[in-house]
Design an enzyme around this catalytic site. Structure first.
Site, mmCIF file in Angstrom:
data_model
loop_
_atom_site.group_PDB
_atom_site.id
_atom_site.type_symbol
_atom_site.label_atom_id
_atom_site.label_comp_id
_atom_site.label_asym_id
_atom_site.label_seq_id
_atom_site.Cartn_x
_atom_site.Cartn_y
_atom_site.Cartn_z
ATOM 1 N N ARG A 116 -2.964 8.737 16.437
ATOM 2 C CA ARG A 116 -3.403 8.907 14.859
ATOM 3 C C ARG A 116 -4.362 10.304 15.153
ATOM 4 N NH1 ARG A 116 -0.628 5.398 14.242
ATOM 5 N NH2 ARG A 116 -0.949 3.587 12.882
ATOM 6 N N TYR B 146 0.824 -1.272 0.143
ATOM 7 C CA TYR B 146 0.021 -0.034 0.257
ATOM 8 C C TYR B 146 0.945 1.041 0.120
ATOM 9 C CZ TYR B 146 -3.770 3.105 1.718
ATOM 10 O OH TYR B 146 -4.768 4.147 1.865
ATOM 11 N N ARG C 195 -10.643 -1.144 10.662
ATOM 12 C CA ARG C 195 -9.973 0.145 10.833
ATOM 13 C C ARG C 195 -10.247 0.387 12.378
ATOM 14 N NH1 ARG C 195 -10.291 3.594 5.487
ATOM 15 N NH2 ARG C 195 -11.708 2.320 4.884
ATOM 16 N N GLY D 198 2.999 1.306 -3.117
ATOM 17 C CA GLY D 198 1.970 1.329 -4.085
ATOM 18 C C GLY D 198 1.582 2.897 -4.462
ATOM 19 N N GLN E 13 0.302 4.800 20.756
ATOM 20 C CA GLN E 13 0.627 5.267 19.080
ATOM 21 C C GLN E 13 -0.554 6.311 18.864
ATOM 22 O OE1 GLN E 13 -0.539 2.302 20.068
ATOM 23 N NE2 GLN E 13 -1.436 1.358 18.326
#
Ligand code: NAD
Ligand code: UDP
Length: 316
Positions: free
Chosen positions: A213, A147, A188, A150, A211
């Site tokens: 996000r 991904y 997700r 890509g 972590q």
């Protein structure tokens, strides 16, 4: 409103694509939605099928497409780690062959083309927050590389076509986006946590949950995409698209538990390989060029998303 256009949305029945199709129809355009239903179902666009300006075509973008349109949004590509790692070769083909085919179409027609790139081009970033000028820190052979690389190759293709053929490109680097119509099983974090909380199942935190996000509500993101497409042809990006509010995964779990009133316990599972430790967009460029910034807070967006998943689970 701008004049009516015929607009191609690849990946149009996916999570973001279905919202984009709906918004473009609302603005009076004709929409050609192309999808191979790899990571979505037709259900996402079922409500649009009665609209005479909406057309749904089953097609895999790794094969050439011959249609006549005025603009292209290239969103086709599975976006969740579970989906894009399920058939990693196909993910690379979709990113690369898909980009080549859609760029070829845009070149033949001389029309603007938007690329749904990703914050994953920054990998596990060593620069924080991430600005567009950062080149990233990506493992080229890891499990996420199908991904990440890509999408990086797709960006390279977009800029090569722009330099060589003066194609009007718009490369948007999308950060984690959530909201209604996310695939319930795509793994997700927002959909997983909400479904687990609503079912009273343990909330699966990968690693220690420290972590981070940055989560953008889907309506804000779609507004950003549309404004980006309306910029002058020489504004190519890359441009970060996301909400700069940054949260740990543990904080997200606690919010979901509070807003659902769930009694789900938190359980800790191994962190997947190459999972980025931190992620937050610097959106200065979007603010300057589009006069755009997200309006929906995480609390507000989560509450709306929870209502949507409650309905889905009730119908299941
Ligand atoms: P999604 O999986 O819900 O939608 C992707 C759509 O593309 C699906 O409908 C899928 O069936 C279709 N598709 C996949 N391969 C295809 C192919 N070869 N030919 C035709 N259709 C194909 O994911 P999404 O969240 O809606 O993401 C849309 C785009 O935005 C993707 O390109 C993704 O990489 C990008 N993006 C999304 C996020 C996010 O947080 N949602 C973040 C960064 C980038
Ligand atoms: N995550 C988690 N539990 C889950 C799903 C994801 O703790 O059930 C974590 C995942 O390890 C990552 C973050 O949540 O650190 C975001 O994961 P997601 O798959 O949503 O997106 P991405 O890693 O691509 O940003």
């Amino acid at each position: 409103m701008s004049r009516m256009k015929r607009i191609l949305v690849t990946g149009g029945s996916g999570f973001l694509g279905s919202h984009l199709c709906a918004r473009l129809l609302d603005r009076g355009h004709e929409v050609l939605c192309v999808d191979n239903f790899f990571s979505s179902s037709r259900d996402n666009v079922e409500d649009l099928r009665g609209n005479r300006r909406f057309e749904l075509m089953r097609h895999d973008v790794t094969f050439p497409l011959y249609v006549e349109v005025d603009a292209i949004y290239n969103l086709a590509c599975p976006a969740s780690p579970i989906h894009y790692q399920h058939d990693s070769v196909q993910t690379i083909k979709t990113c690369v062959h898909g980009a080549i085919n859609m760029l070829g179409l845009a070149k033949r027609l001389g029309v603007p083309i938007f690329q749904a790139s990703t914050s994953e081009v920054y990998g596990d970033p060593e620069v924080h927050p991430q600005k567009e000028s950062y080149w990233g820190h990506v493992n080229p052979i890891g499990v996420r590389s199908c991904y990440d690389e890509g999408k990086r190759c797709a960006e390279a293709l977009f800029f090569a076509y722009h330099r060589q053929s003066q194609l009007p490109i718009k490369v948007g680097r999308i950060f984690n986006t959530y909201g209604p119509k996310m695939h319930p099983n795509d793994g997700r974090v927002v959909s997983n946590f909400i479904i687990q909380a609503l079912r009273g199942e343990p909330i699966t935190i990968y690693g220690d949950g420290s972590q981070t996000r940055s989560f953008c509500y889907v309506d804000d993101l779609i507004e950003c995409m549309i404004r980006f497409m309306e910029t002058p042809p020489d504004f190519t990006g890359p441009m970060n698209m996301g909400n700069p509010g940054e949260f740990t995964i543990r904080e997200l779990a606690e919010k979901v538990i509070a807003f659902t009133g769930s009694r789900s316990p938190l359980i800790y599972q191994p962190l997947p390989a190459d999972d980025p430790k931190q992620r937050r967009p610097d959106i200065t460029l979007a603010k300057e060029k589009l006069c755009w910034e997200p309006k929906t807070s995480l609390d507000e967006g989560l509450k709306k998303t929870i209502v949507w998943f409650e309905n889905i689970l009730r119908q299941a």
